[in-house]
Design a protein around this motif. Structure first.
Motif, mmCIF file in Angstrom:
data_model
loop_
_atom_site.group_PDB
_atom_site.id
_atom_site.type_symbol
_atom_site.label_atom_id
_atom_site.label_comp_id
_atom_site.label_asym_id
_atom_site.label_seq_id
_atom_site.Cartn_x
_atom_site.Cartn_y
_atom_site.Cartn_z
ATOM 1 N N THR A 267 0.808 -1.216 0.000
ATOM 2 C CA THR A 267 0.000 0.000 0.000
ATOM 3 C C THR A 267 0.844 1.270 0.000
ATOM 4 N N ASP A 268 2.149 1.138 0.231
ATOM 5 C CA ASP A 268 3.051 2.298 0.204
ATOM 6 C C ASP A 268 3.673 2.532 -1.171
ATOM 7 N N PHE A 269 3.318 1.697 -2.143
ATOM 8 C CA PHE A 269 3.748 1.880 -3.528
ATOM 9 C C PHE A 269 2.519 2.353 -4.315
ATOM 10 N N LEU A 279 -6.718 -4.698 -10.936
ATOM 11 C CA LEU A 279 -6.886 -6.092 -11.337
ATOM 12 C C LEU A 279 -7.884 -6.807 -10.427
ATOM 13 N N TYR A 280 -7.754 -6.615 -9.127
ATOM 14 C CA TYR A 280 -8.627 -7.324 -8.192
ATOM 15 C C TYR A 280 -10.101 -7.040 -8.449
ATOM 16 N N ALA A 319 -5.730 -4.229 4.019
ATOM 17 C CA ALA A 319 -5.918 -3.187 3.013
ATOM 18 C C ALA A 319 -7.338 -3.216 2.456
ATOM 19 N N ASP A 320 -7.775 -2.104 1.929
ATOM 20 C CA ASP A 320 -9.100 -1.988 1.319
ATOM 21 C C ASP A 320 -8.976 -2.227 -0.180
ATOM 22 N N TRP A 321 -9.194 -3.446 -0.596
ATOM 23 C CA TRP A 321 -9.046 -3.813 -2.001
ATOM 24 C C TRP A 321 -10.195 -3.295 -2.869
ATOM 25 N N GLU A 322 -11.244 -2.838 -2.225
ATOM 26 C CA GLU A 322 -12.388 -2.305 -2.986
ATOM 27 C C GLU A 322 -12.287 -0.795 -3.198
ATOM 28 N N ALA A 323 -11.282 -0.156 -2.627
ATOM 29 C CA ALA A 323 -11.135 1.296 -2.800
ATOM 30 C C ALA A 323 -10.934 1.629 -4.269
#
Length: 328
Positions: A267-269, A279-280, A319-323
């Motif tokens: 998440t820092d990249f 992609l997700y 992490a919030d993969w839906e953001a």
């Protein structure tokens, strides 16, 4: 008559580490530098059948595991290409003991052969097979044997040999880009896909520091590349994206907390993290991912982990993969 033919599911007994020990000893042989194990079944499926295995609907079955990044690639390609009704698929249980991958009620029975263990597929192909019992496995119903357990080949064949029946137009391995894709795939494999295992297996402090910084440098190169394009080769998803993504999906919850690779989370990249979410949020990636299965802190210590070097402190990152990814 098999359990599969009678409709009565066959399940392996529960994982029993006291009796069978962890998976690895006697089966999993790697070098000190963590070269991948040998994957001896390397048949290829081709559209014209010149390889001995013709692409045909209903002939082939994929055995995969939710937890395995190498197996997840095959499930992603199968869905990207719209081959759900052409190549069948089933999942083994997430956990294994010394007997290897097994079928248990949690993930369902083997719908093709009624096997309780993947080892039975290997023994049916090579009686007394002594080597690594891996997934993915591409099984041929016609011959009753394994076509391939060589994961790099399986996704290429799924992506190129079944176009006659593919329900999607995705060209994951376009001819004009194959040399560049192969070159990038090799880099991704050495420094990203296989990198965390090498870091985890480091036996000296110098090796640990060198190997973890090699992974970090590779992530930084990919971060720069993805700052200039939506996917690794522009505006289309290719085989390279499929190969990179499972490692990114496991980085913050699995690889980094286990191997202690980087002070920076995925998440820092900014570009890599946006790309990973991009992609997700597509069904082929989301529907083949179970984040609950990707926490390497669960279960016994992996056989490849060496706790000798002094390692940095890394905690899992939720992490919030839906953001929104903002990469359109």
């Amino acid at each position: 008559m098999t359990a599969a033919s009678t409709g009565v599911p066959t399940y392996a007994s529960p994982v029993d580490l006291d009796t069978y020990g962890p998976y690895g000893p006697g089966r999993l042989h790697t070098s000190a530098g963590w070269d991948r194990p040998i994957y001896p079944f390397q048949g290829r499926v081709t559209a014209d059948g010149s390889s001995g295995f013709r692409a045909e609907p209903g002939r082939y079955h994929l055995y995969v595991a939710w937890v395995c990044p190498w197996a997840q690639r095959t499930a992603i390609v199968r869905k990207l290409k719209g081959l759900e009704e052409v190549v069948s698929l089933s999942y083994v249980d997430d956990e294994r003991d010394g007997r290897g991958w097994a079928f248990r009620e949690r993930r369902g029975a083997d719908p093709v052969n009624g096997f309780a263990f993947i080892e039975q597929a290997y023994d049916a192909t090579e009686p007394g097979y002594p080597g690594h019992i891996s997934v993915p496995v591409l099984w041929d119903r016609q011959t009753g044997k394994i076509v391939s357990n060589n994961f790099p080949d399986i996704t290429i064949d799924l992506g190129t040999a079944f176009d006659e029946w593919a329900g999607a137009s995705a060209d994951l391995y376009p001819r004009a880009l194959r040399p560049q894709i192969d070159e990038l795939n090799a880099e991704i494999y050495q420094d990203v896909n296989n990198g965390p295992y090498k870091v985890a297996g480091a036996t000296t402090q110098d090796d640990y520091e060198e190997l973890r910084h090699r992974v970090i440098a590779a992530l930084e190169r990919l971060e720069e590349r993805l700052g200039e394009r939506r996917f690794l080769f522009g505006d289309r998803i290719t085989e390279s994206d499929v190969r990179l993504w499972p490692t990114l999906a496991r980085f913050d919850l699995g690889y980094n907390p286990l191997a202690k690779i980087s002070e920076r989370a995925l998440t820092d990249f900014p570009h890599l993290w946006g790309y990973a979410r991009d992609l997700y949020q597509r069904p082929a990636f989301r529907d083949t991912t179970d984040f609950a299965a990707l926490r390497f802190s669960q279960g016994p210590k992996p056989s490849f982990l060496n706790e000798g070097p002094e390692r940095i402190v890394v905690e899992p990152v939720e992490a919030d993969w839906e953001a929104p990814h903002h990469r359109g």
